[in-house]
Design an enzyme around this catalytic site. Structure first.
Site, mmCIF file in Angstrom:
data_model
loop_
_atom_site.group_PDB
_atom_site.id
_atom_site.type_symbol
_atom_site.label_atom_id
_atom_site.label_comp_id
_atom_site.label_asym_id
_atom_site.label_seq_id
_atom_site.Cartn_x
_atom_site.Cartn_y
_atom_site.Cartn_z
ATOM 1 N N LYS A 50 75.471 78.858 100.630
ATOM 2 C CA LYS A 50 74.342 79.306 101.463
ATOM 3 C C LYS A 50 74.669 79.342 102.949
ATOM 4 O O LYS A 50 73.974 79.984 103.729
ATOM 5 C CB LYS A 50 73.117 78.428 101.196
ATOM 6 C CG LYS A 50 72.632 78.617 99.778
ATOM 7 C CD LYS A 50 71.286 78.032 99.488
ATOM 8 C CE LYS A 50 70.859 78.484 98.098
ATOM 9 N NZ LYS A 50 69.544 78.039 97.720
ATOM 10 N N SER A 75 63.883 72.768 100.247
ATOM 11 C CA SER A 75 63.973 71.335 99.983
ATOM 12 C C SER A 75 65.423 70.880 99.961
ATOM 13 O O SER A 75 65.716 69.725 99.790
ATOM 14 C CB SER A 75 63.324 71.014 98.645
ATOM 15 O OG SER A 75 63.993 71.753 97.650
ATOM 16 N N ASP A 207 62.817 82.663 84.625
ATOM 17 C CA ASP A 207 62.039 83.766 85.214
ATOM 18 C C ASP A 207 62.867 85.029 85.437
ATOM 19 O O ASP A 207 62.386 86.146 85.249
ATOM 20 C CB ASP A 207 61.377 83.319 86.520
ATOM 21 C CG ASP A 207 62.382 82.753 87.505
ATOM 22 O OD1 ASP A 207 62.542 83.321 88.592
ATOM 23 O OD2 ASP A 207 63.032 81.735 87.186
#
Length: 311
Positions: A50, A75, A207
């Site tokens: 990231k 988080s 998902d």
């Protein structure tokens, strides 16, 4: 997204990120019956891929925007990535972070110079807190995975891997928010004529798998998976890239994630977080179909709470 565009993204972020090593393992090749090439983003600055996307997003802001800072809600890994990237570039980073986020993650964010504002541990509260910070400070909001500059930055990991090993037949990445997977697809399309991208996803947070079937973004009622980095859902910027570009999404069970995480720790002697293990777990589940192929695996990160290991 063409080759030269991704190359210029890479050149822009290069001074701020590591070119991470690629590891191989004879034993894991035998177990999987493919030739594996592990892109070790667990060795990236702040311990995860990231850092790439966060850096690219900040560098694409105007000087005026940079002077007011950046804000995100996260988080974990993106909170750390944005904080460190901002510090490296000389920009303030505000993080809306759930109260119940592990102290080890809060400490890391603070250590990287991030300014934490705590909120209730749900998506609405996180978004509301980030909006509040934006209004007060004029900071620019940067989404952890659904921001095109973040996606381009994440794509540089796969780009480096294909520069080192252009002959790859497949590339496996885990999918949560979709930034890494979308970036990996763009890089594979730009830097290879034949490398197909496959994603691994926890069955307990499926998902993306369901979104691919229904053709629209689906959500999870519960996300009871040890792969805490993969509990988020896709967004309108990355879903179209994933929908047209991913070969398939393979669901893996919790026990498979834990076993593979253990396998990597024991056999490769490197620390990876559960979300990283998901990619290799997907390879093992799919091995009959890719036997003898050259397979890149993006190990997305190594930020583990070692006082709370699953094995």
């Amino acid at each position: 997204m063409n080759k030269s565009h991704l190359q210029s993204v890479y050149n822009q972020i290069k001074p701020y990120v590591h070119r991470t090593p690629v590891l191989t393992s004879q034993l894991l090749n035998e177990i999987s019956q493919v030739k594996l090439f592990f892109k070790c983003e667990n060795f990236q600055k702040m311990g995860a891929f990231k850092m790439r996307g966060a850096t690219n997003a900040i560098l694409n802001l105007t000087k005026e925007q940079q002077s007011k800072g950046v804000v995100t809600h996260s988080s974990g890994n993106f909170a750390q990535a944005l904080s460190l990237a901002a510090k490296s570039i000389g920009v303030k980073a505000y993080i809306a972070m759930p109260k119940n986020a592990p102290q080890v993650k809060k400490n890391a964010v603070l250590g990287y110079g991030g300014i934490i504002r705590e909120c209730e541990p749900n998506t609405l509260a996180r978004e509301a807190e980030a909006n509040k910070i934006q209004k007060e400070t004029g900071a620019t909001f940067i989404h952890p995975s659904n921001d095109i500059n973040v996606i381009y930055g994440q794509g540089t990991a796969a780009m480096e891997l294909l520069e080192d090993y252009p002959e790859l037949d497949y590339m496996f990445a885990s999918v949560g928010g979709g930034g890494l997977l979308a970036g990996t697809i763009l890089a594979a399309n730009a830097f290879s004529n034949s490398c197909k991208v496959i994603a691994g996803e926890p069955a307990n947070a499926d998902d993306a798998y369901r979104s691919l079937i229904s053709g629209k973004i689906e959500f999870n009622q519960t996300t009871n998976t040890i792969a805490d980095g993969l509990r988020t859902n896709l967004g309108d910027k990355n879903f179209p890239i994933i929908k047209t570009g991913v070969e398939r999404i393979i669901l893996v069970e919790e026990n498979e994630i834990i076993e593979v995480m253990k396998l990597i720790w024991e056999r490769m002697k490197i620390i990876v977080e559960p979300s990283s293990a998901v990619a290799l777990a997907a390879v093992l589940k799919h091995k009959k179909n890719i036997k003898g192929k050259k397979v890149g695996v993006i190990l997305s990160g190594g930020n583990v709470d070692i006082s709370n290991l699953p094995f």
